[in-house]
Motif scaffolding. Sequence first.
Motif, PDB file in Angstrom:
ATOM      1  N   GLU A   1     -14.952 -86.039 -51.541  1.00 19.45           N
ATOM      2  CA  GLU A   1     -14.823 -85.431 -52.835  1.00 19.45           C
ATOM      3  C   GLU A   1     -14.767 -83.955 -52.462  1.00 19.45           C
ATOM      4  N   GLN A   2     -15.498 -83.546 -51.761  1.00 17.38           N
ATOM      5  CA  GLN A   2     -15.681 -81.977 -51.398  1.00 17.38           C
ATOM      6  C   GLN A   2     -14.760 -81.733 -50.781  1.00 17.38           C
ATOM      7  N   LEU A   3     -14.222 -82.519 -49.731  1.00 12.21           N
ATOM      8  CA  LEU A   3     -13.210 -82.296 -48.722  1.00 12.21           C
ATOM      9  C   LEU A   3     -11.754 -82.138 -49.592  1.00 12.21           C
ATOM     10  N   ALA A   4     -11.630 -83.306 -50.452  1.00 10.45           N
ATOM     11  CA  ALA A   4     -10.446 -83.080 -51.427  1.00 10.45           C
ATOM     12  C   ALA A   4     -10.456 -81.674 -52.375  1.00 10.45           C
ATOM     13  N   LYS A   5     -11.668 -81.314 -52.878  1.00  7.18           N
ATOM     14  CA  LYS A   5     -11.736 -80.097 -53.446  1.00  7.18           C
ATOM     15  C   LYS A   5     -11.452 -78.931 -52.779  1.00  7.18           C
ATOM     16  N   GLN A   6     -11.825 -78.813 -51.344  1.00 10.55           N
ATOM     17  CA  GLN A   6     -11.424 -77.705 -50.346  1.00 10.55           C
ATOM     18  C   GLN A   6      -9.947 -77.663 -50.184  1.00 10.55           C
ATOM     19  N   VAL A   7      -9.163 -78.850 -49.959  1.00 11.56           N
ATOM     20  CA  VAL A   7      -7.924 -78.869 -49.640  1.00 11.56           C
ATOM     21  C   VAL A   7      -7.050 -78.390 -50.943  1.00 11.56           C
ATOM     22  N   ILE A   8      -7.497 -78.764 -51.896  1.00 20.24           N
ATOM     23  CA  ILE A   8      -6.717 -78.343 -53.479  1.00 20.24           C
ATOM     24  C   ILE A   8      -6.831 -76.997 -53.723  1.00 20.24           C
ATOM     25  N   LEU A   9      -8.011 -76.371 -53.174  1.00 13.50           N
ATOM     26  CA  LEU A   9      -8.161 -74.846 -53.800  1.00 13.50           C
ATOM     27  C   LEU A   9      -7.851 -74.188 -52.513  1.00 13.50           C
ATOM     28  N   ASN A  10      -7.332 -74.510 -51.314  1.00 15.91           N
ATOM     29  CA  ASN A  10      -6.729 -73.659 -50.311  1.00 15.91           C
ATOM     30  C   ASN A  10      -5.569 -73.220 -50.594  1.00 15.91           C
ATOM     31  N   LYS A  11      -5.451 -71.613 -50.705  1.00 13.03           N
ATOM     32  CA  LYS A  11      -4.401 -70.908 -50.866  1.00 13.03           C
ATOM     33  C   LYS A  11      -3.296 -71.208 -50.234  1.00 13.03           C
TER      34      LYS A  11
ATOM     35  N   ASN B   1     -17.307 -82.178 -41.672  1.00 14.94           N
ATOM     36  CA  ASN B   1     -17.682 -83.725 -42.156  1.00 14.94           C
ATOM     37  C   ASN B   1     -17.720 -84.646 -40.960  1.00 14.94           C
ATOM     38  N   SER B   2     -19.048 -85.235 -41.438  1.00 16.87           N
ATOM     39  CA  SER B   2     -19.579 -86.010 -40.095  1.00 16.87           C
ATOM     40  C   SER B   2     -18.707 -87.404 -39.929  1.00 16.87           C
ATOM     41  N   PHE B   3     -18.289 -87.741 -40.795  1.00 19.01           N
ATOM     42  CA  PHE B   3     -17.810 -89.379 -40.727  1.00 19.01           C
ATOM     43  C   PHE B   3     -16.240 -89.330 -40.691  1.00 19.01           C
ATOM     44  N   ILE B   4     -15.503 -88.324 -41.277  1.00 23.33           N
ATOM     45  CA  ILE B   4     -14.265 -88.470 -41.394  1.00 23.33           C
ATOM     46  C   ILE B   4     -13.524 -88.175 -40.260  1.00 23.33           C
ATOM     47  N   ASP B   5     -12.774 -89.337 -39.705  1.00 24.74           N
ATOM     48  CA  ASP B   5     -11.951 -89.060 -38.446  1.00 24.74           C
ATOM     49  C   ASP B   5     -10.734 -88.374 -38.306  1.00 24.74           C
ATOM     50  N   ASP B   6      -9.958 -88.554 -39.372  1.00 23.38           N
ATOM     51  CA  ASP B   6      -8.582 -87.987 -39.719  1.00 23.38           C
ATOM     52  C   ASP B   6      -8.220 -88.085 -41.102  1.00 23.38           C
ATOM     53  N   PHE B   7      -7.331 -87.135 -41.275  1.00 21.40           N
ATOM     54  CA  PHE B   7      -6.941 -87.122 -42.948  1.00 21.40           C
ATOM     55  C   PHE B   7      -5.345 -86.313 -42.765  1.00 21.40           C
ATOM     56  N   TYR B   8      -4.623 -86.779 -43.805  1.00 19.06           N
ATOM     57  CA  TYR B   8      -3.262 -86.061 -43.892  1.00 19.06           C
ATOM     58  C   TYR B   8      -2.974 -85.412 -45.083  1.00 19.06           C
ATOM     59  N   ILE B   9      -2.298 -84.818 -45.273  1.00 15.69           N
ATOM     60  CA  ILE B   9      -1.690 -83.899 -46.520  1.00 15.69           C
ATOM     61  C   ILE B   9      -0.088 -84.169 -46.405  1.00 15.69           C
ATOM     62  N   PHE B  10       0.335 -84.863 -47.394  1.00 15.11           N
ATOM     63  CA  PHE B  10       1.745 -85.035 -47.561  1.00 15.11           C
ATOM     64  C   PHE B  10       2.372 -83.682 -48.439  1.00 15.11           C
TER      65      PHE B  10
END
Length: 163
Positions: free
Chosen positions: A62-72, A106-115
């Motif tokens: 959830e913190q990662l999602a917030k960081q991505v959402i708030l990224n200008k 983030n210690s356990f997240i291997d990969d993530f994607y933004i579409f």
Amino acid sequence: MKLNGFKKFLLSYIIVLLIPISVGMLVYVKTFNTLEGESNRANMAILQQTKLIIDSWMQEVEQLAKQVILNKRVNNFARIKGTLTTADIYSMIGIMNDLSSYKSINSFIDDFYIFFINSDVTLTPTSKYDTRLFYNNIYALAGKSYKEWYQAMWLNYYWGQFL
């Protein structure tokens, strides 16, 4: 008379045998109940620890999602439609650098994607794909065609969900 004496002997022998057997059964039942209780307590403690770990991981997501959402840069790039300009490509590289730093935190997240549907771009911390290339190389699902996947991804609303 001999039969009567034999009956007394057999009865006393059975009584002598029943006492240790009944004591053994009582000890067995008590030990079984104690072990069962200890096992249940240990399992509950493990489940509680697992719950705390998973809750912590979900907070990280959830913190990662917030960081991505708030990224200008992400917000500005989401508004881009059509062909990418040189400035857009530099912006995309900046986003990938930001994503890379998020991933290292983030210690356990291997990969993530933004579409980014408007520009047909999928970004990871290390790569850029168009949706077809992403589907073919990364996300191909058995039994689901590209068209079905694309419709499921882009024609549904996924607020607060992680796919």
